[in-house]
Motif scaffolding. Structure first.
Motif, PDB file in Angstrom:
ATOM      1  N   MET A  57      26.928  31.714   9.101  1.00 38.09           N
ATOM      2  CA  MET A  57      26.082  30.537   9.341  1.00 38.09           C
ATOM      3  C   MET A  57      26.640  29.705  10.491  1.00 38.09           C
ATOM      4  O   MET A  57      25.885  29.158  11.291  1.00 38.09           O
ATOM      5  CB  MET A  57      25.965  29.697   8.067  1.00 38.09           C
ATOM      6  N   ALA A  58      27.977  29.646  10.578  1.00 38.86           N
ATOM      7  CA  ALA A  58      28.581  28.899  11.690  1.00 38.86           C
ATOM      8  C   ALA A  58      28.195  29.551  13.018  1.00 38.86           C
ATOM      9  O   ALA A  58      27.756  28.869  13.955  1.00 38.86           O
ATOM     10  CB  ALA A  58      30.098  28.857  11.539  1.00 38.86           C
ATOM     11  N   ALA A  59      28.324  30.882  13.089  1.00 39.24           N
ATOM     12  CA  ALA A  59      27.988  31.576  14.329  1.00 39.24           C
ATOM     13  C   ALA A  59      26.508  31.380  14.651  1.00 39.24           C
ATOM     14  O   ALA A  59      26.126  31.121  15.790  1.00 39.24           O
ATOM     15  CB  ALA A  59      28.315  33.055  14.210  1.00 39.24           C
ATOM     16  N   SER A  60      25.687  31.467  13.617  1.00 34.46           N
ATOM     17  CA  SER A  60      24.256  31.313  13.794  1.00 34.46           C
ATOM     18  C   SER A  60      23.901  29.893  14.248  1.00 34.46           C
ATOM     19  O   SER A  60      22.999  29.696  15.065  1.00 34.46           O
ATOM     20  CB  SER A  60      23.607  31.652  12.455  1.00 34.46           C
ATOM     21  N   THR A  61      24.631  28.920  13.719  1.00 33.07           N
ATOM     22  CA  THR A  61      24.403  27.541  14.145  1.00 33.07           C
ATOM     23  C   THR A  61      24.697  27.384  15.637  1.00 33.07           C
ATOM     24  O   THR A  61      23.954  26.723  16.357  1.00 33.07           O
ATOM     25  CB  THR A  61      25.302  26.577  13.340  1.00 33.07           C
ATOM     26  N   VAL A  62      25.782  28.015  16.076  1.00 33.19           N
ATOM     27  CA  VAL A  62      26.095  27.968  17.503  1.00 33.19           C
ATOM     28  C   VAL A  62      24.939  28.572  18.302  1.00 33.19           C
ATOM     29  O   VAL A  62      24.501  28.026  19.315  1.00 33.19           O
ATOM     30  CB  VAL A  62      27.410  28.717  17.804  1.00 33.19           C
ATOM     31  N   LEU A  63      24.444  29.703  17.812  1.00 33.07           N
ATOM     32  CA  LEU A  63      23.338  30.378  18.506  1.00 33.07           C
ATOM     33  C   LEU A  63      22.137  29.446  18.660  1.00 33.07           C
ATOM     34  O   LEU A  63      21.627  29.235  19.761  1.00 33.07           O
ATOM     35  CB  LEU A  63      22.941  31.631  17.725  1.00 33.07           C
ATOM     36  N   PHE A  64      21.716  28.847  17.542  1.00 34.32           N
ATOM     37  CA  PHE A  64      20.544  27.979  17.615  1.00 34.32           C
ATOM     38  C   PHE A  64      20.827  26.725  18.439  1.00 34.32           C
ATOM     39  O   PHE A  64      19.962  26.244  19.164  1.00 34.32           O
ATOM     40  CB  PHE A  64      20.072  27.610  16.207  1.00 34.32           C
ATOM     41  N   SER A  65      22.056  26.211  18.336  1.00 33.76           N
ATOM     42  CA  SER A  65      22.380  25.024  19.133  1.00 33.76           C
ATOM     43  C   SER A  65      22.248  25.329  20.621  1.00 33.76           C
ATOM     44  O   SER A  65      21.747  24.509  21.387  1.00 33.76           O
ATOM     45  CB  SER A  65      23.810  24.554  18.865  1.00 33.76           C
ATOM     46  N   LEU A  66      22.711  26.515  21.016  1.00 36.37           N
ATOM     47  CA  LEU A  66      22.623  26.863  22.431  1.00 36.37           C
ATOM     48  C   LEU A  66      21.172  27.000  22.863  1.00 36.37           C
ATOM     49  O   LEU A  66      20.797  26.604  23.964  1.00 36.37           O
ATOM     50  CB  LEU A  66      23.401  28.149  22.699  1.00 36.37           C
ATOM     51  N   PHE A  67      20.336  27.562  21.979  1.00 38.37           N
ATOM     52  CA  PHE A  67      18.909  27.628  22.286  1.00 38.37           C
ATOM     53  C   PHE A  67      18.362  26.218  22.491  1.00 38.37           C
ATOM     54  O   PHE A  67      17.586  25.954  23.404  1.00 38.37           O
ATOM     55  CB  PHE A  67      18.139  28.303  21.149  1.00 38.37           C
ATOM     56  N   ILE A  68      18.795  25.312  21.616  1.00 41.13           N
ATOM     57  CA  ILE A  68      18.289  23.943  21.711  1.00 41.13           C
ATOM     58  C   ILE A  68      18.757  23.288  23.005  1.00 41.13           C
ATOM     59  O   ILE A  68      17.998  22.596  23.684  1.00 41.13           O
ATOM     60  CB  ILE A  68      18.745  23.128  20.474  1.00 41.13           C
ATOM     61  N   VAL A  69      20.013  23.542  23.373  1.00 41.14           N
ATOM     62  CA  VAL A  69      20.523  23.001  24.631  1.00 41.14           C
ATOM     63  C   VAL A  69      19.698  23.540  25.801  1.00 41.14           C
ATOM     64  O   VAL A  69      19.273  22.789  26.690  1.00 41.14           O
ATOM     65  CB  VAL A  69      22.016  23.369  24.822  1.00 41.14           C
ATOM     66  N   ALA A  70      19.453  24.851  25.772  1.00 47.21           N
ATOM     67  CA  ALA A  70      18.670  25.457  26.852  1.00 47.21           C
ATOM     68  C   ALA A  70      17.278  24.844  26.900  1.00 47.21           C
ATOM     69  O   ALA A  70      16.753  24.513  27.959  1.00 47.21           O
ATOM     70  CB  ALA A  70      18.575  26.967  26.644  1.00 47.21           C
ATOM     71  N   TYR A  71      16.683  24.642  25.715  1.00 57.66           N
ATOM     72  CA  TYR A  71      15.356  24.049  25.616  1.00 57.66           C
ATOM     73  C   TYR A  71      15.349  22.654  26.227  1.00 57.66           C
ATOM     74  O   TYR A  71      14.497  22.323  27.058  1.00 57.66           O
ATOM     75  CB  TYR A  71      14.980  23.997  24.138  1.00 57.66           C
ATOM     76  N   SER A  72      16.348  21.846  25.841  1.00 58.83           N
ATOM     77  CA  SER A  72      16.357  20.458  26.327  1.00 58.83           C
ATOM     78  C   SER A  72      16.577  20.405  27.832  1.00 58.83           C
ATOM     79  O   SER A  72      16.047  19.535  28.503  1.00 58.83           O
ATOM     80  CB  SER A  72      17.467  19.651  25.650  1.00 58.83           C
ATOM     81  N   ASP A  73      17.372  21.353  28.329  1.00 60.79           N
ATOM     82  CA  ASP A  73      17.626  21.374  29.771  1.00 60.79           C
ATOM     83  C   ASP A  73      16.374  21.780  30.539  1.00 60.79           C
ATOM     84  O   ASP A  73      15.987  21.159  31.526  1.00 60.79           O
ATOM     85  CB  ASP A  73      18.760  22.357  30.053  1.00 60.79           C
ATOM     86  N   ARG A  74      15.720  22.798  30.015  1.00 62.35           N
ATOM     87  CA  ARG A  74      14.557  23.362  30.708  1.00 62.35           C
ATOM     88  C   ARG A  74      13.361  22.414  30.657  1.00 62.35           C
ATOM     89  O   ARG A  74      12.506  22.409  31.543  1.00 62.35           O
ATOM     90  CB  ARG A  74      14.238  24.715  30.064  1.00 62.35           C
TER      91      ARG A  74
END
Lengths: 278, 609, 210
Positions: free
Chosen positions: C45-62
């Motif tokens: 779940m920790a690894a998965s949280t990192v994955l989704f967080s990075l998606f969210i970061v990419a989303y907010s940047d884009r």
């Protein structure tokens, strides 16, 4: 014995190579001589550490090589020694970092009196654009790029009309005048790099990046692309020529404005259309 | 608390008092096991024993051999590239093949060789043995992890056979270039590369889960975290880094796959590619770089930390001395691991990101130099007043210290943002990262293989061949990469298929290129010697005695060597000490295995520090 | 083992000193008092949280780029979110039944959870179908592309969950495991269900608010 000697010789050899080999940087041709100075400072500090540690290892290997009747010392840690070494390292690192940050600050702060030149990169070559009489570069957009308008200037922007377009691999810049390169690419990443100028910055499609410098000696320098950009990357070379004021003016006078280029291209197109009709 | 403490002090003084008397069973006492013994999977068929094995030792060997096999391809590619660079007149390679080989060489060496070898190979072999477990926590998942890796390798290699060939985008795979027409393999090879990486990440996650849980939960009785060998600390921390860093690669790969296949615009901006206007709009290439390096920098430490750990153990065992500053070493490993997530943009100083980031990342980068330096000090202080046996593992460890020191110090050049400007994207960078994360970890790999070979095969590797291998590899690779830094000073840019008509590059630089290429060919050929030694010694090597290096850590204390399925026979070991009790004053031998009960080594006394 | 230590206490131990040696000899070899499956799930779940967080970061940047066009939020997404909430609640209740050894109730609970999970997936597919019918393709705007990407990754997580739910349910029905073992597995599935609900709420909230 052989091992200790080899480590010793490798250290000596490295130092000798450093001082006596013919390979060294090109003579600097811009104000970024202080980058060279930071490199030299880094060399002195790291070189001293390198020599000290290698000699220490060589000494240990020679002095403490295995003897059956000897016991190694049992010493899990030595707090005092460790904290001293930590502090010494921290100070050394700070001594490297501080001048580096000062120079970086200069590098990213463009002086107000710098004149602008746009460097335009494509797979695989260079073009340049000067702001013309009004000293303002006209706005551009990828969508406007076509045969008539290879630089993609926005036709409605009046500032672009007097821009001088240099549709050649060669650029001239003025000696002793700070120049700000505005870097633009229409396809992939590139990097405008002249070894003698030291400066470097990637060009990224969609944004305009920049750096600045003051050329300090007259000469003819090669431009290299320093960011991998596909099969033709290695062949993406250009030239920058640093001129005194007089020669520069001569060169500048030969460049045509956007307005004129557009008119010329349109005429050519019409001629071609006429030919086709016939 | 205080009561208990006093009680312990009392017990201690008693013990010190009659140290000379006959041992009492009392001091060996260990409380009854609270946890049940680990259940073990037993294979029933040839397939589940030799192919889909669930025994971590066996999976470790499978991983190592697959990784080394792939690495050999990377080595051959480097030969081809170097020949082109030294003799450009031959027309040996097309520019497109040159770039394809550069890319595949880089990706193979970093991900499919080093990461897989250190974590998949040494991790699987050593974690259960050194922790005193019977096997990994989830053996079935562990087996899947290996086979996912195999599929990833196969997909990667398949890209050599698709139209357009493998991708030539550089191992960093930067868009837009990676998926547009100017780059070789832009529509076939790159997709396979991305799929392969996605598979690798999936496979690694399964393996990493095992390494983490096994280290945390399945250790032998008495094995506290601070009694673990530094090898395990290195591999464990690297695994944690990988679990958090690989998602970034996964995100980047997924989004780029979509950009390429569907035509979305995550990373792809509006652009004119070779005269053709593409339909993409607004994407951010720099976003990909951030994602890539958020993975890419920790990746450096994913390779380096296991090497740090292993080399610490090799140095300690072969200089018959306690590792100096064990606690500092652990803190440094953990500290470097944590810091490695805050330095990624030092790969991007001249990428066109906001230049003000440069201040932050230069500072964090140079801070990370401090714990790294501490590690180097502690290695050399371990040698100080040691009793250094110049065995093969020790030779390779010494080679590691020199090359790592060299590569680490040039890192201070590149990490310092100003110095990076003239040097980035030149051969200085190439020389730096090969020295620090190519040669240095590879030397550790060799040292580790010579060290643990008897554990795997029960035989020793040939010493003479090993020494020849060491000298050629060490001196040779130093001769390759040390002068290469100076090409970088001249300003020779990296990733250039040829550059010899440039006015500022004189003949001598060309000459240097020839010299380097010859050294590359010799060093590469010496690896064949190693391979011969590796395979031949399994049959012809001298039979190893048990615990041939007189080491303390648990992997050498199994009832049989090589250890059998389940490692420990009837009962898992009990641990009475840390693994660095070498040359303890008063003890008869100069080593005390971790599972040796106190009653057997009465006399040995350690001063309080 | 019994006493909890902070990570700092743990890392400053001197394993070579006599009193530390005596304390360490009592250690049972386990760092935290959790089953290996539970700790494993937390790691994932920790690894998965990192994955989704990075998606969210990419989303907010884009999102900040001018070409961004928001997507409509079909009402069906609210319905699907509801399904996910209910399935989480049901799973929570089921773990209680399992603890109290109500065999039939637990079994029904597990079945119902599975039914809801499949319904959620089908619901998401219908949303996709509707959006594509109204011209919101992944290629037409990057906001749409992010929507399809998020829902796919989330759905893949759900499918992984369904796989383990299936294994657990069949073991439960066959009664092939001891009580603690099967309860451990049911607990794990439930925690994972709550995790995926949380992930979905964050992603959905993000897409709603932008």
């Amino acid at each position: 014995m052989i091992v200790a000697l080899s480590i010793f010789l490798i250290t000596i050899g490295s130092v000798a190579f450093h001082f006596w080999s013919p390979w060294w940087w090109t003579e600097v041709a811009s104000n970024w001589g202080n980058m060279d100075d930071t490199i030299l400072l880094t060399f002195w500090i790291t070189g001293a550490v390198f020599i000290a540690i290698c000699f220490f290892v060589a000494y240990c290997v020679w002095k403490y090589s295995y003897k059956k009747d000897r016991r190694a010392e049992y010493k899990p840690e030595d707090k005092k020694l460790e904290s001293r070494l930590t502090w010494a390292t921290a100070i050394g690192v700070a001594a490297l970092l501080a001048p580096g940050l000062v120079v970086w600050n200069q590098y990213v702060t463009v002086p107000k009196d710098a004149y602008k030149v746009e460097v335009f990169a494509y797979q695989w070559g260079w073009k340049y654009r000067l702001p013309g009489e009004d000293n303002i570069l006209g706005k551009t957009d990828i969508k406007y790029i076509n045969d008539e308008n290879p630089f993609g200037l926005i036709l409605e922007d009046p500032n672009g009309k007097d821009d001088l377009l240099v549709d050649a691999q060669e650029l001239h810049v003025l000696k002793d005048r700070p120049v700000k390169f505005e870097l633009r690419t229409i396809d992939v990443l590139h990097n405008f790099y002249v070894p003698q100028f030291r400066g470097k910055m990637d060009m990224v499609p969609g944004i305009v990046t920049y750096y600045w410098l003051t050329p300090t000696r007259v000469g003819d320098f090669e431009v290299l692309c320093a960011e991998y950009c596909g099969t033709g990357h290695y062949a993406m070379r250009g030239r920058v020529i640093v001129d005194e004021e007089k020669e520069y003016k001569k060169w500048e006078a030969k460049q045509i404005t956007f307005e004129k280029m557009l008119a010329k291209n349109r005429k050519n197109d019409n001629l071609q259309l006429v030919k086709k009709d016939k | 608390m205080s009561d208990e403490y006093e009680h312990k002090l009392e017990a201690k003084s008693d013990y010190a008092g009659d140290a000379s008397s006959v041992s009492t069973p009392d001091i060996d006492a260990v409380p009854d096991a609270e946890l049940p013994d680990q259940e073990l999977y037993h294979s029933h068929s040839w397939w589940t024993t030799y192919v889909f094995s669930q025994d971590a030792k066996y999976i470790g060997i499978q991983y190592a051999l697959t990784a080394i096999g792939t690495g050999l391809l990377g080595l051959v590619l480097s030969w081809l590239m170097r020949i082109q660079l030294a003799w450009p007149g031959l027309g040996w390679l097309e520019p497109s093949s040159y770039y394809q080989f550069v890319t595949m060489h880089g990706m193979i060496m970093v991900v499919y060789l080093l990461t897989a070898l250190f974590l998949g190979g040494f991790g699987n072999l050593l974690i259960p043995l050194m922790c005193g477990a019977r096997d990994m926590a989830f053996p079935y998942v562990n087996m899947l992890s290996y086979w996912a890796f195999v599929v990833a390798v196969v997909v990667l290699l398949a890209s050599f056979f698709v139209p357009g060939g493998p991708t030539g985008a550089g191992w960093t795979l930067y868009p837009p270039q990676a998926i547009t027409a100017g780059t070789p393999g832009y529509n076939g090879g790159i997709i396979l590369m991305l799929i392969s990486l996605i598979l690798f990440v999936a496979g690694f996650t399964m393996g990493g889960l095992n390494y983490i849980i096994t280290v945390l939960q399945l250790r032998a009785r008495g094995m506290t975290l601070m009694r673990l060998p530094l090898t395990i600390w290195g591999i464990f921390t690297a695994t944690v880094l990988a679990m958090f860093a690989f998602p970034a690669l996964l995100v980047g790969c997924l989004m780029m796959t979509l950009d390429s296949l569907l035509g979305t615009s995550f990373f792809m901006p509006a652009m004119v590619s070779l005269g053709e206007t593409l339909t993409h709009e607004g994407g951010s290439p720099i976003l990909f770089q951030h994602l890539f390096w958020f993975f890419g920098h920790p990746e450096v430490y994913i390779v380096a930390l296991p090497a740090f750990g292993i080399v610490s153990d090799l140095l300690s065992v072969h200089s018959r001395k306690t590792i100096f500053g064990y606690r500092m070493m652990v803190w440094a490993i953990v500290g470097i691991g944590a810091l490695s997530f805050f330095v990624w943009a030092h790969h991007m100083y001249v990428s066109g990101m906001n230049p003000w980031f440069g201040f932050f990342f230069a500072t964090t980068t140079l801070i990370i130099a401090v714990p790294t330096a501490i590690k180097v000090y502690n290695w050399i202080l371990t040698l100080w007043r040691g009793n250094i046996v110049l065995s093969l593992p020790m030779l390779f460890s010494l080679g590691f210290i020199v090359t790592f020191l060299n590569g680490g110090l040039t890192g201070l050049f590149l990490g310092n943002v100003t110095v990076d400007v003239p040097l980035s994207d030149t051969y200085f960078v190439v020389a730096h990262f090969h020295m620090v994360m190519g040669i240095a970890p590879i030397l550790v790999v060799f040292g580790a293989i010579y060290h643990w070979y008897p554990l795997v095969t029960g035989r020793m590797m040939n010493e003479t061949l090993g020494k020849i291998h060491f000298w050629i590899t060490f001196i040779g690779s130093y001769a390759i990469y040390f002068p290469m830094h100076y090409q970088g000073f001249v300003g020779v840019p990296r990733r250039y298929y040829e550059i010899y008509d440039s006015p500022y590059i004189d003949v001598s630089t060309l000459l240097l290129n020839k010299f380097i290429t010859i050294a590359v060919l010799i060093v590469g050929a010496a690896q064949l010697l190693f391979l011969y030694n590796l395979f031949a010694s399994a049959r012809l090597g001298k039979k190893a005695e048990k615990n041939p290096w007189k080491a303390n850590s648990l992997e050498w204390q199994t009832p049989q060597m090589p250890p059998e399925h389940g490692n420990w026979g009837k009962e898992p070991p009990k641990v009475y000490r840390w693994p660095y009790d070498f040359s303890v004053p008063g003890a008869k031998e100069d080593y005390i295995p971790q599972n040796q009960p106190p009653s057997e080594i009465i006399g040995a006394k350690v001063e309080k520090t | 083992m019994s006493k909890k230590k902070s990570i700092f206490q743990l890392l400053t131990e001197k394993p070579w000193e006599q009193d530390q040696i005596e304390a360490d000899n009592e250690h049972q070899g386990q760092t935290v008092n959790l089953t290996k499956q539970k700790l494993g799930l937390r790691t994932l779940m920790a690894a998965s949280t990192v994955l989704f967080s990075l998606f969210i970061v990419a989303y907010s940047d884009r999102m900040l780029v001018h070409d961004w066009r928001n997507m409509p939020e079909p009402w069906l997404l609210w319905f699907n979110t509801g399904i996910l909430v209910i399935s989480s609640l049901v799973f929570h209740q089921t773990t209680k039944y399992a603890k109290n050894e109500f065999f039939d109730k637990t079994k029904n609970g597990l079945y119902f959870v599975g039914f809801l999970a499949y319904s959620f997936l089908i619901g998401q597919l219908i949303v996709w179908y509707q959006l594509m019918n109204t011209g919101y393709y992944a290629t037409s705007n990057v906001a749409n592309a992010f929507f399809y990407l998020f829902t796919t990754i989330h759905a893949l997580h759900i499918i992984g969950g369904i796989y383990f739910w299936g294994k657990t349910t069949s073991k439960f029905i066959k009664k092939s495991l001891k009580k603690e073992e099967i309860n451990n597995l049911i607990d794990i599935c439930a925690v994972y269900w709550h995790f995926l609900l949380a992930v979905w709420l964050v992603l959905f909230g993000l897409m709603l608010s932008s």
